[in-house]
Scaffold this active site. Structure first.
Site, PDB file in Angstrom:
ATOM      1  N   TYR A 142       0.823  -1.215   0.000  1.00 18.73           N
ATOM      2  CA  TYR A 142       0.000   0.000   0.000  1.00 18.73           C
ATOM      3  C   TYR A 142       0.857   1.265   0.000  1.00 18.73           C
ATOM      4  O   TYR A 142       0.388   2.337  -0.363  1.00 18.73           O
ATOM      5  CB  TYR A 142      -0.940   0.029   1.212  1.00 18.73           C
ATOM      6  CG  TYR A 142      -2.044  -1.011   1.177  1.00 18.73           C
ATOM      7  CD1 TYR A 142      -2.126  -1.943   0.160  1.00 18.73           C
ATOM      8  CD2 TYR A 142      -3.012  -1.057   2.170  1.00 18.73           C
ATOM      9  CE1 TYR A 142      -3.118  -2.903   0.129  1.00 18.73           C
ATOM     10  CE2 TYR A 142      -4.022  -2.015   2.150  1.00 18.73           C
ATOM     11  CZ  TYR A 142      -4.064  -2.935   1.125  1.00 18.73           C
ATOM     12  OH  TYR A 142      -5.050  -3.885   1.102  1.00 18.73           O
ATOM     13  N   LYS A 192       3.329 -15.337   2.678  1.00 22.33           N
ATOM     14  CA  LYS A 192       3.243 -16.105   1.427  1.00 22.33           C
ATOM     15  C   LYS A 192       4.688 -16.444   1.050  1.00 22.33           C
ATOM     16  O   LYS A 192       5.184 -16.084  -0.030  1.00 22.33           O
ATOM     17  CB  LYS A 192       2.521 -15.248   0.369  1.00 22.33           C
ATOM     18  CG  LYS A 192       2.207 -15.972  -0.915  1.00 22.33           C
ATOM     19  CD  LYS A 192       1.100 -16.988  -0.788  1.00 22.33           C
ATOM     20  CE  LYS A 192       0.886 -17.724  -2.107  1.00 22.33           C
ATOM     21  NZ  LYS A 192       0.094 -18.953  -1.963  1.00 22.33           N
ATOM     22  N   ASP A 253     -11.582  -8.659   6.843  1.00 21.20           N
ATOM     23  CA  ASP A 253     -12.941  -8.563   6.281  1.00 21.20           C
ATOM     24  C   ASP A 253     -13.579  -9.952   6.283  1.00 21.20           C
ATOM     25  O   ASP A 253     -14.774 -10.110   6.572  1.00 21.20           O
ATOM     26  CB  ASP A 253     -12.915  -8.014   4.847  1.00 21.20           C
ATOM     27  CG  ASP A 253     -13.162  -6.504   4.801  1.00 21.20           C
ATOM     28  OD1 ASP A 253     -12.777  -5.829   5.771  1.00 21.20           O
ATOM     29  OD2 ASP A 253     -13.735  -6.010   3.814  1.00 21.20           O
TER      30      ASP A 253
END
Ligand code: NAD
Length: 386
Positions: A142, A192, A253
């Site tokens: 981001y 990951k 979320d």
């Protein structure tokens, strides 16, 4: 008695509606326990772009830097969604998080029994679910370099860069590990590492910090895709999950669905524990949901995520554990009484308005404090002390 200054940034969409109820509950706490709270309001996001052509005006940043804590609603909406626009509402939020240096975003997920039916998961899967996701908030993709270039033949190429330094990883892992020590002592690190270089550094650094500084904790590593699956398969097994910025954004979320709705989850964003002013640790507190333009202005948004963010503020920034607990107990009591908004109501159940829910919780805060006071008085009288 504490004297507290809170910067209040309602933002866009349902932001002002839910923040009004958050501040109502904060004022109820202040009145009940005799604290002085000064609320200073500022613009951020789309409304700031409309007024000042920037998503984070200098005045807002100054207000936040001078405050002991910041309460934020949400930013964004279709009106400011043009991808070609020179300024976007999210820049205000990202800029604020970075300027305040709040790198550890705590997102607690617990399932109130009343809300289990609002979750798409079977109730038996939800029993004993109680974990905290610690999301890294000021690094990763981001905040990395972004580029868009036109290639021969008319194609376009877009690039987002994900970077992490050892120091950025160490400090958020330490924050999560400290938290795990106060809970059930289990830390799950999510990455990951089979594909991404940043994740390989993340895993190696986490392993070292846990081994050298937190040998008492049980550490597990999960790949983010596996974690997405385990959150639904065995959510009660998690205690503290630590992960990088984008993975944390997405996983929380998903985790919100365990709790019934995006509208009920709070968050606290904290910086260095050393950055304490007047005994207070500055933090940014906001519900995890967005500006929900589909329901904005109708008075039906769920304010519980914002109200629980106020509880986190009382605890983490002001050290007011008793008051924070009272707000959480008041939310639980209101839910027990069936005080639910449309997003968590069962079919045929009455849907309460945003304001009705806020007022009910504020009333319960005052009642709970009075009951606790009476109980203490009667306990003290049985021991002969008053
Ligand atoms: P959203 O979180 O705003 O809404 C997703 C769904 O959840 C919608 O159906 C909405 O009605 C519902 N919902 C969310 N909060 C609710 C609440 N308190 N009560 C009841 N229902 C609630 O996500 P979105 O629709 O993807 O994004 C809308 C806008 O919000 C976009 O502009 C996005 O960029 C922005 N956004 C902002 C933040 C933030 O400010 N932190 C976070 C996410 C999205």
């Amino acid at each position: 008695m504490h004297s507290l200054t809170v910067a209040v940034l309602p933002g866009d969409g349902i932001g002002p509606e839910v923040v009004a109820e958050g501040t109502r509950v904060l004022r109820a706490v202040a009145e009940t326990w005799g604290h002085e709270v000064a609320l200073r309001e500022g613009l951020i996001g789309g409304c700031a772009i409309d007024a000042h052509r920037t998503a984070l005006p200098d005045e807002t940043l100054r207000l936040c830097r001078e405050a002991d804590a910041v309460l934020l609603g949400a930013v964004g909406g279709p009106r400011w969604d043009d991808p070609a626009a020179p300024v976007r509402p999210e820049q205000g939020l990202l800029g604020l998080r970075q300027s305040l240096g709040v790198y550890a975003n705590l997102r607690p997920v617990a399932v109130h029994p009343r809300l289990a039916a609002a979750s798409p998961l079977r109730p038996e899967r939800l029993r004993n679910v109680d974990f905290v996701v610690v999301r890294e908030l000021t690094g990763g993709i981001y905040f990395g370099e972004k580029r868009r270039e036109r290639l021969d033949g008319g194609d376009e190429r877009a690039t987002d860069t994900c970077t992490y330094t050892t120091r950025e990883i160490e400090r958020v892992v330490r924050a999560a590990a400290e938290l795990a020590r106060t809970r059930r002592g289990k830390l799950t690190s999510v990455d990951k590492a089979n594909v991404l270089e940043t994740s390989r550094l993340w895993r190696r650094t986490t392993t070292r910090v846990a081994r050298d500084e937190f040998p008492d904790l049980a550490l597990e590593h999960l790949l983010v895709d596996a974690c997405a699956m385990h959150l639904l398969r065995r959510p009660a097994d998690f205690d503290v999950i630590v992960t990088e910025n984008m993975f944390g954004d997405i996983l929380t979320d998903e985790a919100a669905m365990l709790a019934g709705s995006l509208g009920v989850l709070p968050s606290a964003s904290l910086g260095e524990a050393r950055a304490v002013r007047n005994g207070m640790r500055r933090g940014l507190y906001e519900p995890i949901h967005g500006s929900a333009p589909d329901i904005a202005g109708r008075g039906i948004a769920n304010p519980i995520g914002t109200i629980l963010s106020v509880a986190l503020m009382l605890r983490h920034s002001f050290g007011l554990e008793k008051e924070g607990h009272a707000v959480e107990a008041a939310v639980a009591a209101a839910l027990d009484e069936g005080c639910v908004s449309a997003d968590i109501a069962l079919p045929g159940e009455r849907c309460w308005s945003t304001e009705e829910i806020g007022r009910t919780i504020a009333d319960r805060v005052a009642n709970l404090a009075t009951q606790a006071g009476r109980l203490k008085l009667s306990l003290d009288s049985t021991t002969g002390r008053l």
